[in-house]
Write an enzyme that holds these catalytic residues in place. Structure first.
Site, short mmCIF file in Angstrom:
data_model
loop_
_atom_site.label_atom_id
_atom_site.label_comp_id
_atom_site.label_asym_id
_atom_site.label_seq_id
_atom_site.Cartn_x
_atom_site.Cartn_y
_atom_site.Cartn_z
CE LYS A 119 -2.22 -0.94 3.75
NZ LYS A 119 -1.49 -2.16 4.09
NE ARG A 176 -5.19 1.24 10.60
CZ ARG A 176 -4.16 0.56 10.13
NH1 ARG A 176 -4.21 -0.73 10.06
NH2 ARG A 176 -3.08 1.20 9.74
NE ARG A 207 9.02 -3.51 12.36
CZ ARG A 207 7.89 -3.07 11.84
NH1 ARG A 207 7.88 -2.42 10.71
NH2 ARG A 207 6.74 -3.30 12.45
NE ARG A 252 7.32 -4.00 6.24
CZ ARG A 252 6.07 -3.64 6.02
NH1 ARG A 252 5.73 -3.04 4.89
NH2 ARG A 252 5.13 -3.87 6.92
NE ARG A 268 1.76 -5.96 11.60
CZ ARG A 268 2.71 -5.60 10.75
NH1 ARG A 268 3.90 -6.18 10.77
NH2 ARG A 268 2.50 -4.63 9.89
#
Length: 190
Positions: free
Chosen positions: A13, A88, A133, A127, A144
């Site tokens: 996105k 959302r 991370r 990622r 998620r």
């Protein structure tokens, strides 16, 4: 043009919203950017949001909705915008409808990027590794994606019933995906 870009985490996105906004000469508006701007400017809404974020809590809908309303009222949104990350929930969609009604406007299209869940897990894990991370474990990434599916499926149905949804295959090169989006928007707005 007033667009909403939706898709699960890792669908691309952010990449596509920047290209779409530039192509259509409209601002790309992401809720994370709104939060950061309000906090940086130390506005009352920003300070309220900062308190929630400092405690690791979600910013409540009423604060998020108010921040989006302030952003959409800015002059650069007069002729359109691209929303990424808002709404959302169905409750936020209802609030967005109210904001747009005040401006005597409606959404022109809702672009939903679709990607196979296993591909998304791989993308998000890569990622996370690139960004260092360590907390984005496979279990966290899968959760998620579940949360996105739980919260977003009703929005796809809501906007689909209005004839606004254009589902786009989010796999391939950035250019291939952008071309699919452009084609779908041309058909929708023709």
């Amino acid at each position: 043009m007033r667009l909403l870009l939706m898709g699960p985490p890792g669908a691309g996105k952010g990449t596509q919203s920047a290209a779409l906004a530039a192509h259509h000469h409209i601002p790309a508006i992401a809720t994370g950017d709104i939060f950061r701007a309000q906090v940086k400017e130390r506005t009352p809404l920003g300070l309220t949001a900062q308190g929630y974020m400092d405690r690791g809590e979600y910013v409540p809908d009423e604060v998020t909705n108010a921040m989006v309303a302030v952003r959409l009222a800015k002059p650069d949104c007069t002729h359109g915008f691209l929303l990424d990350g808002y709404p959302r929930t169905v409750e936020q969609a209802v609030e967005l409808d109210a904001m747009l009604a005040v401006a005597e406007a409606t959404l022109d299209a809702v672009v939903v990027l679709t990607v196979d869940p296993e591909e998304l897990v791989g993308r998000l894990r890569r990622r996370a590794e690139l960004e260092g991370r360590a907390d984005d474990t496979e279990a966290v990434v899968r959760r998620r994606l579940e949360v996105y599916a739980e919260q977003t499926a009703p929005l796809v149905e809501l906007y689909g019933a209005r004839g606004l949804v254009r589902e786009i295959d989010g796999t391939g090169t950035v250019a291939e995906i952008a071309a699919r989006i452009d084609e779908a928007l041309a058909q929708r707005l023709a």
